[in-house]
Design an enzyme around this catalytic site. Structure first.
Site, PDB file in Angstrom:
ATOM      1  N   ASN A  71       5.420  -2.808  -5.479  1.00 57.33           N
ATOM      2  CA  ASN A  71       4.613  -1.763  -5.909  1.00 57.33           C
ATOM      3  C   ASN A  71       4.433  -0.453  -5.105  1.00 57.33           C
ATOM      4  O   ASN A  71       3.587   0.439  -5.122  1.00 57.33           O
ATOM      5  CB  ASN A  71       3.215  -1.894  -6.482  1.00 57.33           C
TER       6      ASN A  71
ATOM      7  N   ARG B 143      -5.660  -3.156  -6.267  1.00 61.51           N
ATOM      8  CA  ARG B 143      -5.641  -4.701  -6.423  1.00 61.51           C
ATOM      9  C   ARG B 143      -4.292  -5.226  -6.680  1.00 61.51           C
ATOM     10  O   ARG B 143      -4.255  -6.611  -6.990  1.00 61.51           O
ATOM     11  CB  ARG B 143      -6.619  -5.237  -7.573  1.00 61.51           C
ATOM     12  N   ASP B 144      -3.441  -4.303  -6.526  1.00 69.01           N
ATOM     13  CA  ASP B 144      -1.779  -5.349  -6.474  1.00 69.01           C
ATOM     14  C   ASP B 144      -1.067  -4.518  -5.514  1.00 69.01           C
ATOM     15  O   ASP B 144       0.173  -4.036  -6.112  1.00 69.01           O
ATOM     16  CB  ASP B 144      -1.473  -5.376  -7.981  1.00 69.01           C
ATOM     17  N   ILE B 145      -1.367  -4.261  -4.294  1.00 72.09           N
ATOM     18  CA  ILE B 145      -0.216  -3.757  -3.535  1.00 72.09           C
ATOM     19  C   ILE B 145       0.572  -5.023  -2.839  1.00 72.09           C
ATOM     20  O   ILE B 145       0.184  -6.230  -2.528  1.00 72.09           O
ATOM     21  CB  ILE B 145      -1.431  -3.306  -2.094  1.00 72.09           C
TER      22      ILE B 145
END
Length: 232
Positions: A147, A141-143
């Site tokens: 990251n 949910r946070d690519i």
């Protein structure tokens, strides 16, 4: 400064009560420590969320995911220790190069990211649902470029590694209401697909794949899909 057995050498980032440090083990190995300043009571939402992040990170074992090493507590702090990636993030890579990547450079890199995501999307995590049944699959949910980290070996060959599972969830069932409420949204807007914006609580692996391709777009053009601003 020390946290447990680890000697802190540098502060890498800080947000609210969470700080990320570069540190050394007693054997002089460089590692990364993410530390949460504990609240006065356990009712603070960040406390169970950070423990959940630690559990998920510890359960993932793949060459394209940053490796969990240890976790612990000292008075006032809960911390998680992970491997140190000596090549920095993909955003830092473009800054070092001073240019966008070629297709030949970018595609093999994103293929590694997709391999890590495929593993995470199919991993079995025992006992994470309300009934204690195994749940298959973690969605990140946070690519985003920050990251995805690179680690270079002595021969100069890199491995791309997905980091920071702080917003991840098991998608076999909805999160507990205290974790993700209907109407919540998380992630970095420039790299989010529409599905994640309108239905964050119930997203499935497709949102990570979309974000990975958004990162590919960024590597090739210098701008994310949702911004016309050039790479600075």
């Amino acid at each position: 400064m020390r946290i447990g057995d680890y000697e802190i050498t540098k502060e890498l980032a800080a947000h609210d009560r969470t700080t990320v440090y570069l540190a050394r083990t007693p054997e002089a190995r460089e590692v990364v420590i993410k530390a949460l300043l504990l609240p006065g009571n356990d009712s603070d939402a960040s406390f169970p969320e950070f423990r959940r992040e630690i559990r998920i990170t510890a359960a993932l074992h793949h060459r394209n995911i940053v490796s969990f090493l240890a976790s612990g507590t000292i008075p006032g702090l809960l911390y998680c220790v992970t491997e140190y990636c000596n090549g920095g993030s993909l955003r830092e890579l473009l800054t070092r190069f001073g240019r966008v990547l070629t297709v030949a450079e970018a595609v093999p890199l994103i293929r590694q990211v997709l391999a890590g995501l495929d593993y995470a999307h199919n991993v079995v995590l025992p006992g994470v649902d309300c009934g204690g049944k195994p749940i298959r699959g973690i969605v990140h949910r946070d690519i985003k470029p920050e990251n995805i980290l690179l680690h270079y070996n002595a021969a100069g060959q890199y491995t791309a590694k997905i980091a920071d599972f702080g917003l991840s969830k098991a998608f076999g069932g909805a999160d507990h209401p205290s974790r993700t409420r209907t109407g919540d949204i998380g992630g970095s807007l420039a790299f989010l697909c529409r599905q994640q914006i309108i239905n964050y609580k119930y997203v499935r692996p497709e949102v990570d794949v979309w974000s990975a391709i958004a990162v590919l777009y960024f590597l090739l053009t210098g701008v994310p899909p949702r911004s016309g601003r050039p790479l600075s």
